[in-house]
Design a protein around this motif. Sequence first.
Motif, PDB file in Angstrom:
ATOM      1  N   VAL A  99       4.749  18.342  -6.579  1.00  0.00           N
ATOM      2  CA  VAL A  99       3.862  17.965  -5.467  1.00  0.00           C
ATOM      3  C   VAL A  99       2.518  17.496  -6.021  1.00  0.00           C
ATOM      4  N   VAL A 100       1.961  16.458  -5.403  1.00  0.00           N
ATOM      5  CA  VAL A 100       0.583  16.061  -5.736  1.00  0.00           C
ATOM      6  C   VAL A 100      -0.301  16.294  -4.512  1.00  0.00           C
ATOM      7  N   GLY A 101      -1.550  16.666  -4.749  1.00  0.00           N
ATOM      8  CA  GLY A 101      -2.504  16.880  -3.658  1.00  0.00           C
ATOM      9  C   GLY A 101      -3.251  15.588  -3.387  1.00  0.00           C
ATOM     10  N   ILE A 102      -3.206  15.140  -2.142  1.00  0.00           N
ATOM     11  CA  ILE A 102      -3.833  13.848  -1.817  1.00  0.00           C
ATOM     12  C   ILE A 102      -4.812  13.996  -0.652  1.00  0.00           C
ATOM     13  N   GLN A 103      -5.728  13.051  -0.572  1.00  0.00           N
ATOM     14  CA  GLN A 103      -6.570  12.861   0.617  1.00  0.00           C
ATOM     15  C   GLN A 103      -6.898  11.381   0.737  1.00  0.00           C
ATOM     16  N   ARG A 104      -7.224  11.003   1.956  1.00  0.00           N
ATOM     17  CA  ARG A 104      -7.594   9.619   2.193  1.00  0.00           C
ATOM     18  C   ARG A 104      -8.999   9.386   1.618  1.00  0.00           C
ATOM     19  N   VAL A 105      -9.205   8.286   0.911  1.00  0.00           N
ATOM     20  CA  VAL A 105     -10.547   7.965   0.399  1.00  0.00           C
ATOM     21  C   VAL A 105     -10.950   6.567   0.885  1.00  0.00           C
ATOM     22  N   ASP A 106     -12.240   6.303   0.832  1.00  0.00           N
ATOM     23  CA  ASP A 106     -12.763   4.985   1.190  1.00  0.00           C
ATOM     24  C   ASP A 106     -12.112   3.936   0.259  1.00  0.00           C
ATOM     25  N   PRO A 107     -11.493   2.875   0.815  1.00  0.00           N
ATOM     26  CA  PRO A 107     -10.832   1.867  -0.042  1.00  0.00           C
ATOM     27  C   PRO A 107     -11.752   1.314  -1.138  1.00  0.00           C
ATOM     28  N   GLU A 108     -13.064   1.300  -0.862  1.00  0.00           N
ATOM     29  CA  GLU A 108     -14.009   0.813  -1.883  1.00  0.00           C
ATOM     30  C   GLU A 108     -14.073   1.760  -3.090  1.00  0.00           C
ATOM     31  N   GLN A 109     -13.627   3.004  -2.881  1.00  0.00           N
ATOM     32  CA  GLN A 109     -13.731   4.027  -3.936  1.00  0.00           C
ATOM     33  C   GLN A 109     -12.403   4.264  -4.659  1.00  0.00           C
ATOM     34  N   ILE A 110     -11.332   3.605  -4.195  1.00  0.00           N
ATOM     35  CA  ILE A 110      -9.992   3.957  -4.701  1.00  0.00           C
ATOM     36  C   ILE A 110      -9.867   3.706  -6.208  1.00  0.00           C
ATOM     37  N   SER A 111     -10.662   2.784  -6.751  1.00  0.00           N
ATOM     38  CA  SER A 111     -10.532   2.466  -8.178  1.00  0.00           C
ATOM     39  C   SER A 111     -11.010   3.615  -9.083  1.00  0.00           C
ATOM     40  N   LYS A 112     -11.563   4.683  -8.481  1.00  0.00           N
ATOM     41  CA  LYS A 112     -11.943   5.861  -9.285  1.00  0.00           C
ATOM     42  C   LYS A 112     -10.761   6.822  -9.430  1.00  0.00           C
ATOM     43  N   TYR A 113      -9.685   6.551  -8.675  1.00  0.00           N
ATOM     44  CA  TYR A 113      -8.600   7.529  -8.560  1.00  0.00           C
ATOM     45  C   TYR A 113      -7.258   6.883  -8.880  1.00  0.00           C
ATOM     46  N   SER A 114      -6.176   7.636  -8.499  1.00  0.00           N
ATOM     47  CA  SER A 114      -4.849   7.032  -8.480  1.00  0.00           C
ATOM     48  C   SER A 114      -4.476   6.853  -7.018  1.00  0.00           C
ATOM     49  N   VAL A 151      -1.413   6.390  -4.010  1.00  0.00           N
ATOM     50  CA  VAL A 151      -0.033   6.868  -3.856  1.00  0.00           C
ATOM     51  C   VAL A 151       0.641   6.150  -2.695  1.00  0.00           C
ATOM     52  N   LYS A 152       1.871   5.682  -2.934  1.00  0.00           N
ATOM     53  CA  LYS A 152       2.675   5.116  -1.846  1.00  0.00           C
ATOM     54  C   LYS A 152       3.453   6.263  -1.213  1.00  0.00           C
ATOM     55  N   ILE A 153       3.166   6.507   0.079  1.00  0.00           N
ATOM     56  CA  ILE A 153       3.718   7.722   0.694  1.00  0.00           C
ATOM     57  C   ILE A 153       4.677   7.403   1.839  1.00  0.00           C
ATOM     58  N   LEU A 154       5.602   8.335   2.064  1.00  0.00           N
ATOM     59  CA  LEU A 154       6.568   8.210   3.162  1.00  0.00           C
ATOM     60  C   LEU A 154       6.406   9.448   4.042  1.00  0.00           C
ATOM     61  N   PRO A 155       6.071   9.293   5.338  1.00  0.00           N
ATOM     62  CA  PRO A 155       5.822  10.460   6.184  1.00  0.00           C
ATOM     63  C   PRO A 155       7.047  11.372   6.301  1.00  0.00           C
ATOM     64  N   GLU A 207      -4.889  -3.755  -5.403  1.00  0.00           N
ATOM     65  CA  GLU A 207      -3.690  -3.176  -6.035  1.00  0.00           C
ATOM     66  C   GLU A 207      -3.283  -1.837  -5.411  1.00  0.00           C
ATOM     67  N   ARG A 208      -4.142  -1.290  -4.542  1.00  0.00           N
ATOM     68  CA  ARG A 208      -3.873   0.078  -4.061  1.00  0.00           C
ATOM     69  C   ARG A 208      -2.602   0.137  -3.231  1.00  0.00           C
ATOM     70  N   LEU A 209      -1.897   1.275  -3.345  1.00  0.00           N
ATOM     71  CA  LEU A 209      -0.607   1.442  -2.664  1.00  0.00           C
ATOM     72  C   LEU A 209      -0.800   2.082  -1.290  1.00  0.00           C
ATOM     73  N   SER A 210      -1.969   2.687  -1.077  1.00  0.00           N
ATOM     74  CA  SER A 210      -2.389   3.214   0.225  1.00  0.00           C
ATOM     75  C   SER A 210      -3.840   3.653   0.042  1.00  0.00           C
ATOM     76  N   ASP A 211      -4.434   4.221   1.099  1.00  0.00           N
ATOM     77  CA  ASP A 211      -5.793   4.748   0.943  1.00  0.00           C
ATOM     78  C   ASP A 211      -5.776   6.197   0.477  1.00  0.00           C
TER      79      ASP A 211
END
Length: 289
Positions: free
Chosen positions: A155-170, A172-176, A195-199
Amino acid sequence: MKVRKAIIPAAGLGTRMLPATKTVPKEMLPMVDKPVIQYIIEEAVASGIEDILIVTNRAKSAMDDYFDYYPELEERLDRAGKEKELAEVRRAADLANIFYVRQKETKGLGHAIGRARHFVGNEPFAVLLGDDIMRAEKPVIGQLIRAAEAYSAPVVGIQRVDPEQISKYSSVKILPKEDRIYGVADMNEKPTKSERLSDYAILGRYVLTPEIFDILENLKPGFGGEIQLTDGLRELCKRRNMMAVDFEGRRYDTGNLRGFLEATIDFALEHPETGAWLKRFLKDKAEIL
Ligand code: G1P
């Protein structure tokens, strides 16, 4: 699937907090009255973890000393009747079974996790990044452990981030799947906005399974020329079921100055000795500014 072990990678050079971190490990900087890493260990312990491996380097021996006994100091506190201080000093040393391994070369997060192979053996394990502190009602790594146990999956822990900030992180392409729980289809490290796969970004908490070690050993350097854990997880999520938990809680990146100051203020506002005083102080300041 029972998670009893955790790894805290803490072998970074702390280059975002210089000059303070030139000789003091960033994980040892005081967050109100405790070092940053103690909050992370307390989160793991509150989630049922018993054994913790800290991945360190040659400049970080202050960490091993902190989680050891200190007889001269304890005797002095005892004689002076400073019971509260004595209890706190002792408590830090008795929090968990803490082990250490050195990452001899600074080759990235994936390489640091690879150093834990012998400690982990054949069990699932938690990973808590050494400068990400969480403020949460339910310990964040515990939220991930519950999902890992329910789905028998990493499992990975995720949260939504501002798209402008996504380049600081990884990203994730997610399926509900269910409330706050997703399947993971893909991920990428430090994507550009396009290039982001989601926010959704991975934020400092993971539950992994030992298959990751073979993958990490064969990985080529990725972003920044480093062995990236995200690249290894990308491979893992193609081979087996992997989940993501949109965890409840606030994450602070204490490895940079702003995140560190935000965390300091929020934790000091909640602290019984400083809370009421700091609130008044901030109100007075706000009037002047
Ligand atoms: C690391 C990880 C990244 C993750 C981030 C926040 O990056 O490589 O995938 O999103 O932590 O937890 P770093 O902050 O070390 O650059």
